[in-house]
Scaffold this motif. Structure first.
Motif, mmCIF file in Angstrom:
data_model
loop_
_atom_site.group_PDB
_atom_site.id
_atom_site.type_symbol
_atom_site.label_atom_id
_atom_site.label_comp_id
_atom_site.label_asym_id
_atom_site.label_seq_id
_atom_site.Cartn_x
_atom_site.Cartn_y
_atom_site.Cartn_z
ATOM 1 N N PRO A 79 0.821 -1.214 0.000
ATOM 2 C CA PRO A 79 0.000 0.000 0.000
ATOM 3 C C PRO A 79 0.851 1.259 0.000
ATOM 4 O O PRO A 79 1.969 1.274 0.511
ATOM 5 C CB PRO A 79 -0.819 -0.121 1.295
ATOM 6 C CG PRO A 79 0.003 -1.002 2.177
ATOM 7 C CD PRO A 79 0.707 -1.966 1.269
ATOM 8 N N ALA A 80 0.308 2.335 -0.574
ATOM 9 C CA ALA A 80 0.972 3.634 -0.542
ATOM 10 C C ALA A 80 0.677 4.316 0.787
ATOM 11 O O ALA A 80 -0.370 4.073 1.396
ATOM 12 C CB ALA A 80 0.482 4.498 -1.703
ATOM 13 N N PRO A 89 5.159 2.240 3.904
ATOM 14 C CA PRO A 89 5.096 0.767 3.952
ATOM 15 C C PRO A 89 6.094 0.142 2.979
ATOM 16 O O PRO A 89 6.331 0.666 1.886
ATOM 17 C CB PRO A 89 3.654 0.453 3.524
ATOM 18 C CG PRO A 89 2.911 1.746 3.664
ATOM 19 C CD PRO A 89 3.906 2.825 3.404
ATOM 20 N N LEU A 90 6.674 -0.954 3.363
ATOM 21 C CA LEU A 90 7.543 -1.715 2.478
ATOM 22 C C LEU A 90 7.523 -3.180 2.881
ATOM 23 O O LEU A 90 7.087 -3.531 3.967
ATOM 24 C CB LEU A 90 8.974 -1.173 2.492
ATOM 25 C CG LEU A 90 9.813 -1.284 3.760
ATOM 26 C CD1 LEU A 90 11.288 -1.189 3.409
ATOM 27 C CD2 LEU A 90 9.466 -0.170 4.727
ATOM 28 N N ALA A 111 10.426 -4.146 -1.506
ATOM 29 C CA ALA A 111 9.363 -3.650 -2.381
ATOM 30 C C ALA A 111 8.659 -2.454 -1.753
ATOM 31 O O ALA A 111 8.306 -2.478 -0.571
ATOM 32 C CB ALA A 111 8.346 -4.755 -2.667
ATOM 33 N N PHE A 112 8.454 -1.412 -2.569
ATOM 34 C CA PHE A 112 7.659 -0.244 -2.207
ATOM 35 C C PHE A 112 6.457 -0.169 -3.140
ATOM 36 O O PHE A 112 6.447 -0.792 -4.212
ATOM 37 C CB PHE A 112 8.469 1.048 -2.361
ATOM 38 C CG PHE A 112 9.622 1.202 -1.409
ATOM 39 C CD1 PHE A 112 9.478 1.906 -0.235
ATOM 40 C CD2 PHE A 112 10.863 0.646 -1.695
ATOM 41 C CE1 PHE A 112 10.543 2.066 0.643
ATOM 42 C CE2 PHE A 112 11.931 0.796 -0.833
ATOM 43 C CZ PHE A 112 11.767 1.504 0.342
ATOM 44 N N VAL A 225 6.200 -2.610 7.921
ATOM 45 C CA VAL A 225 6.343 -3.829 7.142
ATOM 46 C C VAL A 225 4.997 -4.472 6.975
ATOM 47 O O VAL A 225 4.224 -4.575 7.928
ATOM 48 C CB VAL A 225 7.297 -4.824 7.855
ATOM 49 C CG1 VAL A 225 7.511 -6.053 6.996
ATOM 50 C CG2 VAL A 225 8.620 -4.157 8.170
ATOM 51 N N ILE A 226 4.694 -4.893 5.758
ATOM 52 C CA ILE A 226 3.475 -5.661 5.545
ATOM 53 C C ILE A 226 3.874 -7.098 5.293
ATOM 54 O O ILE A 226 4.939 -7.374 4.744
ATOM 55 C CB ILE A 226 2.641 -5.116 4.361
ATOM 56 C CG1 ILE A 226 3.384 -5.342 3.036
ATOM 57 C CG2 ILE A 226 2.305 -3.673 4.551
ATOM 58 C CD1 ILE A 226 2.525 -5.115 1.835
ATOM 59 N N SER A 227 3.039 -8.013 5.704
ATOM 60 C CA SER A 227 3.330 -9.428 5.535
ATOM 61 C C SER A 227 2.483 -9.979 4.413
ATOM 62 O O SER A 227 1.367 -9.543 4.192
ATOM 63 C CB SER A 227 3.043 -10.199 6.834
ATOM 64 O OG SER A 227 1.688 -10.039 7.184
ATOM 65 N N CYS A 228 3.037 -10.951 3.673
ATOM 66 C CA CYS A 228 2.299 -11.593 2.593
ATOM 67 C C CYS A 228 1.297 -12.575 3.189
ATOM 68 O O CYS A 228 1.475 -13.082 4.295
ATOM 69 C CB CYS A 228 3.253 -12.334 1.654
ATOM 70 S SG CYS A 228 4.422 -11.233 0.836
#
Length: 319
Positions: A79-80, A89-90, A111-112, A225-228
């Protein structure tokens, strides 16, 4: 307390939704077209792979000394930031060690959201902050001590796009200062409904292949951090590759047959192919990455899934 929903209830809701769509298509064709196009676009963005943006070259000082390449990429699943004062977020992938004849090094991917990278392109200072943010994140995630100096090679990517995607999609443990990582967006309602509908009505269906082509100001220290969502460990399905000559002409073809027990619909399968390899993913069920014995023409590739036999067949011409 959440009340569980039965499959019958789900199918009833699906039928109601399809009835509403049928009514909309008859009474308001313009609104129906807009709705369908929006849902399709959301699906394309959700499943689009990460795209390389640039590569950073630095060195690891501790715990093990060595050369490190950091692939910075844009991925729409990230997400932005909602505003310039919010953390950027990355998402990071696993750290790998690569041993080649001429060079031994470490490699990792960050990833951004593509909008973040695009906005930084016009501002040298903001671009440098993005790079420093990526290195800071790598230090925290993998507990490394990196050199403060880095260079940017001419090549946007170290390695292949397929390997980059595999590292980012792999299950990993994130070390983050943010206790509430943002999950990736769920598939659209239309995607879920279409999947259920296809399971009821289709027997043998053709799979759509994707051919991989070769191709707010960030504040230091603000890391999110976002998780998959791929939390389960998929297994490698049984498969068999054969090379044969086509009786109708002099060309040679490659056939891949993959057994997929439990897969009820082609909508569960994601395929991508290059001249050298093929990647098959069925979320939380199967994962297969194969190198072809010979280079193939990916433009001639087609796949067929037999629902009764749970058998996927991929055929392509050999260059």
């Amino acid at each position: 307390m959440v009340t569980p929903v039965s499959q019958r209830d789900v199918l009833q809701r699906v039928d109601q939704f399809w009835s509403l769509l049928d009514e909309m298509s008859q009474n308001s064709p313009g609104a129906y077209k807009t709705f369908i196009e929006r849902q399709l676009q959301q699906g394309v963005e959700h499943f689009s792979p990460p795209k390389p943006h640039c590569c950073l070259r630095t060195t690891i000082q501790k715990p093990n000394e060595g050369l490190l390449y950091v692939n910075v990429c844009g991925w729409k699943r990230v997400p932005a930031p909602t505003s310039h004062i919010e953390p950027v977020p990355l998402c990071g992938g696993r750290l790998e060690t690569i041993d080649e004849k001429n060079e031994n090094y470490y490699i990792v991917d960050v990833a951004f959201n593509p909008e973040v990278l695009q906005r930084a392109e016009g501002d040298t200072q903001e671009k440098e902050q993005i790079h420093l943010l990526a290195l800071c994140f790598i230090q925290q995630q993998h507990r490394l001590n990196l050199s403060q100096h880095f260079t940017i090679p001419k090549a946007k990517l170290k390695g292949s796009e397929l390997d980059m995607k595999c590292r980012l999609m792999a299950l990993h443990q994130s070390n983050s200062s943010n206790p509430k990582p943002k999950p990736e967006p769920a598939p659209s309602l239309l995607q879920q409904i279409s999947s259920l509908r296809m399971e009821e009505t289709k027997e043998d269906s053709t799979i759509q292949l994707s051919v991989r082509q070769k191709e707010a100001k960030a504040r230091p220290g603000l890391i999110e951090v976002i998780s998959c969502t791929e939390s389960a460990q998929p297994q490698q399905p049984k498969h068999h590759i054969t090379v044969y000559s086509d009786s109708t002409d002099t060309s040679r073809k490659l056939k891949l047959r993959v057994e997929l027990p439990g897969v009820q619909s082609v909508s569960q399968c994601r395929l991508s192919i290059t001249q050298d390899d093929i990647l098959l993913e069925v979320e939380e069920m199967y994962y297969l990455h194969l190198r072809f014995p010979e280079a193939v023409n990916e433009e001639t590739c087609h796949a067929l899934y037999n629902k009764k036999k749970h058998l996927l067949t991929v055929i392509t011409s050999i260059l």
